[in-house]
Structure formats: C-alpha cells, structure tokens
Write an enzyme that holds these catalytic residues in place. Structure first.
Site, mmCIF file in Angstrom:
data_model
loop_
_atom_site.group_PDB
_atom_site.id
_atom_site.type_symbol
_atom_site.label_atom_id
_atom_site.label_comp_id
_atom_site.label_asym_id
_atom_site.label_seq_id
_atom_site.Cartn_x
_atom_site.Cartn_y
_atom_site.Cartn_z
ATOM 1 N N LEU A 96 0.805 -1.211 0.000
ATOM 2 C CA LEU A 96 0.000 0.000 0.000
ATOM 3 C C LEU A 96 0.843 1.268 0.000
ATOM 4 O O LEU A 96 0.429 2.288 -0.528
ATOM 5 C CB LEU A 96 -0.925 0.018 1.227
ATOM 6 C CG LEU A 96 -1.992 -1.073 1.298
ATOM 7 C CD1 LEU A 96 -2.753 -0.990 2.615
ATOM 8 C CD2 LEU A 96 -2.946 -0.957 0.117
ATOM 9 N N GLY A 97 2.005 1.233 0.600
ATOM 10 C CA GLY A 97 2.852 2.415 0.685
ATOM 11 C C GLY A 97 3.846 2.249 1.823
ATOM 12 O O GLY A 97 3.977 1.179 2.422
ATOM 13 N N GLY A 99 6.032 4.753 5.042
ATOM 14 C CA GLY A 99 6.244 6.007 5.739
ATOM 15 C C GLY A 99 7.479 5.926 6.601
ATOM 16 O O GLY A 99 8.360 5.088 6.382
ATOM 17 N N PHE A 101 7.657 4.890 9.542
ATOM 18 C CA PHE A 101 7.659 3.659 10.340
ATOM 19 C C PHE A 101 8.151 2.472 9.528
ATOM 20 O O PHE A 101 8.944 1.663 10.004
ATOM 21 C CB PHE A 101 6.250 3.401 10.872
ATOM 22 C CG PHE A 101 6.157 2.289 11.872
ATOM 23 C CD1 PHE A 101 6.291 2.543 13.226
ATOM 24 C CD2 PHE A 101 5.937 0.985 11.471
ATOM 25 C CE1 PHE A 101 6.204 1.518 14.157
ATOM 26 C CE2 PHE A 101 5.845 -0.040 12.380
ATOM 27 C CZ PHE A 101 5.986 0.225 13.733
ATOM 28 N N GLY A 102 7.671 2.363 8.307
ATOM 29 C CA GLY A 102 8.040 1.236 7.466
ATOM 30 C C GLY A 102 6.967 0.945 6.448
ATOM 31 O O GLY A 102 5.999 1.702 6.290
ATOM 32 N N VAL A 104 3.702 -0.699 4.470
ATOM 33 C CA VAL A 104 2.342 -1.055 4.866
ATOM 34 C C VAL A 104 1.795 -2.021 3.821
ATOM 35 O O VAL A 104 1.824 -1.733 2.616
ATOM 36 C CB VAL A 104 1.436 0.179 4.974
ATOM 37 C CG1 VAL A 104 0.043 -0.219 5.441
ATOM 38 C CG2 VAL A 104 2.042 1.210 5.918
ATOM 39 N N LYS A 125 1.320 -2.817 9.209
ATOM 40 C CA LYS A 125 2.471 -1.915 9.166
ATOM 41 C C LYS A 125 3.654 -2.589 9.857
ATOM 42 O O LYS A 125 3.561 -2.999 11.009
ATOM 43 C CB LYS A 125 2.133 -0.591 9.850
ATOM 44 C CG LYS A 125 3.245 0.454 9.755
ATOM 45 C CD LYS A 125 2.941 1.668 10.631
ATOM 46 C CE LYS A 125 1.762 2.449 10.116
ATOM 47 N NZ LYS A 125 1.588 3.708 10.889
ATOM 48 N N ASP A 220 2.238 15.228 15.400
ATOM 49 C CA ASP A 220 2.498 14.882 13.996
ATOM 50 C C ASP A 220 1.216 14.990 13.178
ATOM 51 O O ASP A 220 0.898 14.113 12.368
ATOM 52 C CB ASP A 220 3.084 13.472 13.897
ATOM 53 C CG ASP A 220 3.900 13.275 12.622
ATOM 54 O OD1 ASP A 220 4.239 14.285 11.973
ATOM 55 O OD2 ASP A 220 4.208 12.119 12.288
#
Length: 456
Positions: A96-97, A99, A101-102, A104, A125, A220
């Site tokens: 999916l994408g 960020g 964090f890592g 997904v 995630k 955030d």
C-alpha cells in the site's frame, strides 16, 4: 547497479520473511486476546526514541511495560505465522505504501485466523529497523491506540513482537490518506463540502486527545496521517511521536529532540523545543490551509516565494479581495464565499505566531461545526438553464389538476394607436447647385492651396 549491503529495499526485505510450508500444522485457535475492559490511559514513556536491541536482557522490560499498560484492552497479539497468512506471505502485490515507520501491506482476516475476530480487510504496518522510527515509537503507538477508542481515531486491531519483528495491524481505510486524495494528479478534486467535513472530523479526533483524562499532544498532525474511510470520514493515525501534555495549560513539555514534519511544526517548537497543545493547533491550521488552497505545506516545485505555504498565504487570509487567489482553482468556484472567508479567518487564528493567541481545539470544533451546518443550508454553484429538447411538447403549462394544457401563444397584433417616429431613409440623390460648385472650384484653384501643396 550497486547495492548497499547495510540497507535493502522493502521488496528485498519482504523476501526475507520466508515462506509458509504446506505441511505446517494448523494455526492454533487459542486466542491471545486480553481481557475486554477499558481503563485510563497510562503515561507515555518519554525515553529517547530509537531501536532497542532485543538481545539485550535489559530491553526485555519493555515488553513487560507493554503487557502491564495494555492489561484490560481488546488488542490481539498475532503470531508471525498468522501475519503471513493474512498478507499472503507479505506479498508485494498487496503493498500500500511506506512512511517513516516502514512498509504497509494490505491483508485479509478471515474466520479461520482467529475465532471471534470478524472477517475484514486490514493494513499491516511493519517496522523498518533502518527507518526513522524505532521500537519506542512502536510501543507508543500501541499504548495510545490500545487504550483509546474514538470514531476519528484509526482502530488498532493487534500487534506482533515475535523475535526482532515489530508489526501493527490496523483497520483498512479504503480511501487512503487525505494527502493522496487532495494532491493526487489527474483525479477528481475533493468537493468543498467534503473538505469541511474532513476538517471537522479531524478536529474532533484532536479534541479527543487534548481533552482526555491524561491529555495527549499528537505532535504529527498532517495530511498523510489523516486516513479516510469509504464515506470520507477522517481518522487520525500514526501516534509514534505522541507525548503526554501538561495538565496546566500554561506549562509545556521540553522535547529532548525536535521531531515532526517540516512545514507543519509550530515555530516555537522548532526554536525552543517547548511542546504544548497549541503546537497541534498550529499544525491543524496548516492542514486547514491545505484544504483551502489545494497546495502542499512545502512544495519544491513552486517559486521560492510560494514554496512554504504558510509564509505565502497567511498574510492574505484576512483580505476578502485576495480570497479568490488563495482558493483551490480545482474547486471551480463551487463554494460559498462567505463560508470560505470564515474558514480562512479560522486558519489565520490557528497559525498565530503567539501560541496563547491560538484558539483551543474545542473552539475550533465549535466554529467548524457552525460552518458545516451553514454550508449544508447554503446553495452553491452557478444557475443552470436546461434548454427544452425537440421532443418536449411546445406551448404547454400545468393547470391546477396537474394536467398539461396547450396555450394559445399567437403573436400579438400590432396596435394602430401607437405611432412610432422613424428616422428618414438615406438617399443617393445629389442636390445640384451651380453656385456651390463654382465656390468649390474656385477654392480648389486658389493660390494658397497650391502653395500648401508645393510646400508639403
């Protein structure tokens, strides 16, 4: 192409998870779900973020902290084997994408994974150990979403902490992030009413955090962290940077390191590291400005003068004459000018350089609710005229009985009692006068005219 041995892409990283053997025994149906009760939020750890070496025996206390803080919540503790089934072995087709964090991955929970857990799509995630966030942010995410439930907060279903893997399992949001919906090229623009609805829902989610028994500073707030469900209901996500807010409105928390996203962070937080709830209000003002203008908070493709949205737009928010220049041109004028002006003024207040001058989130919610109600009752858009087709019956009207009745619409006869003055028609007749011709000829042959001709 050379590859750095110390880092790998998420695709290569997914291949390291291994595969599932068909001969593996059936996954245990024994649920790891903890007691389904609700309790007060425990304080968020203020320890410096970073990856924790799980081989260190001292770091094992972190898992004890999680188990203690999550006692009484309804989170599921998934095994790595279950997550492989949910994500089809972390297939890149379900990506999916990614960020801070890592990556997904989209997955699907069916009735065979866990008895009692309804079948539903999920977003998995996975913590990237080489990324910008670490175990501490992963733990904070679990602490916040594991103990707080709200309509405008994304739902955390469970987590996995098997070996050195850190995984979070969320509800799946079909519309993705507000960032994708607002700035995606070659797609339909979000209508004005939808933008107001998203702003109000996000403000309510932020109000829930600020007004919790133990207030929380989100730290955030940005468009990429606002997720949208199928009917564009917004939900806040990614609470890895959240911190406990001081109970006193006039005090602040001093952050050991300034973290956040450029373009959204409040100026006083960047300069001093002082963190208050008004920092979230400033970030909310930036998002509200993005909804108004359709521009990113920081856009490297624009000129230096317009690169930073707040610096370019804030001085113009109080001017009704400049509102048309600020509004997103993709809206095509389909909005109430009065409501847009009030929204711009609210964004101006949230972006105040003085933290104490920014409105509390409760006042922001109240103002946005009034604007949404006003927008619902205000017709927008230009007047549309529909020309009758050739099949429409000519000269008809509706009588009291609801039946179509032909009208005798003959052209009215001219009235004989009205006399209109008309200008005389032009004529081609030339009146011949010998005296006039004689004077013209003598004037043409005069010495003065010939002198003028020779001097010209």
């Amino acid at each position: 192409m050379t590859v750095d041995s110390n880092k790998m892409s998420w695709v290569a990283w997914l291949s390291c998870w291994g595969s599932i053997d068909d001969d593996d025994p059936e996954i245990s149906k024994q649920s790891n779900k903890v007691d389904d009760t609700y309790h007060r939020m425990s304080p968020i750890s203020s320890q410096k973020p970073g990856y924790v070496d799980l081989s260190n025996p001292n770091s094992r206390s972190l898992f004890d902290d999680i188990s203690i803080s999550l006692s009484g919540t309804s989170l599921y503790v998934f095994t790595l084997k279950e997550l492989r089934l949910i994500t089809q072995n972390f297939s890149s087709n379900n990506y999916l994408g990614a960020g801070g964090f890592g990556p997904v991955i989209k997955g699907l929970i069916d009735g065979k994974i866990r008895p009692g857990l309804k079948a539903q799509p999920v977003a998995v995630k996975v913590l990237d150990l080489d990324g910008g966030q670490g175990h501490r942010e992963w733990q904070t995410e679990i602490q916040v979403l594991g103990q707080l439930r709200h309509r405008h907060l994304v739902k955390l279903i469970g987590y996995c902490s098997e070996e050195d893997n850190r995984v979070l399992v969320y509800e799946f949001m079909p519309k993705g992030s507000l960032e994708n919906q607002l700035f995606r090229r070659f797609s339909a623009s979000l209508p004005w009413s939808t933008r107001l609805k998203i702003a109000l829902g996000a403000a309510r989610g932020l109000a829930f955090l600020h007004e919790a028994p133990t207030p929380i500073i989100y730290r955030d707030f940005k468009t990429s962290n606002i997720l949208l469900d199928s009917d564009f209901t917004p939900k806040l996500s990614d609470f890895g940077l959240a911190k406990d807010a001081p109970m006193d409105e006039y005090n602040h928390v001093t952050a050991t390191s300034t973290m956040g996203t450029p373009g959204y962070a409040a100026p006083e937080y960047i300069m001093t590291g002082h963190l208050t709830k008004s920092c979230d209000i400033y970030s909310f003002g930036v998002v509200l400005l993005e909804l108004l203008t359709g521009r990113k908070a920081v856009d490297d493709t624009r000129s230096p003068r317009e690169k930073y949205l707040v610096e370019w737009a804030r001085p113009q928010l109080q001017s009704p004459r400049r509102l048309g220049r600020l509004m997103d041109p993709r809206l095509d004028g389909q909005y109430s000018v009065v409501i847009a002006q009030k929204t711009a003024l609210l964004a101006y207040q949230c972006l105040s350089h003085r933290p104490k001058s920014r409105p509390p989130i409760s006042e922001v919610v109240k103002n946005l609710k009034a604007l949404v109600d006003m927008d619902y009752n205000t017709p927008t858009g230009p007047f549309l005229y529909t020309a009758p087709s050739e099949q429409d019956p000519p000269n008809v009207t509706v009588d009291k009985g609801g039946k179509l009745e032909k009208l005798n619409q003959e052209r009215p006869k001219p009235r004989s009692d009205i006399h209109r003055l008309r200008a005389p028609k032009p004529t081609n007749m030339v009146h011949w006068d010998p005296n006039v011709q004689k004077n013209l000829k003598s004037e043409f042959n005069s010495p003065s005219r010939h002198r003028m001709g020779r001097g010209a």
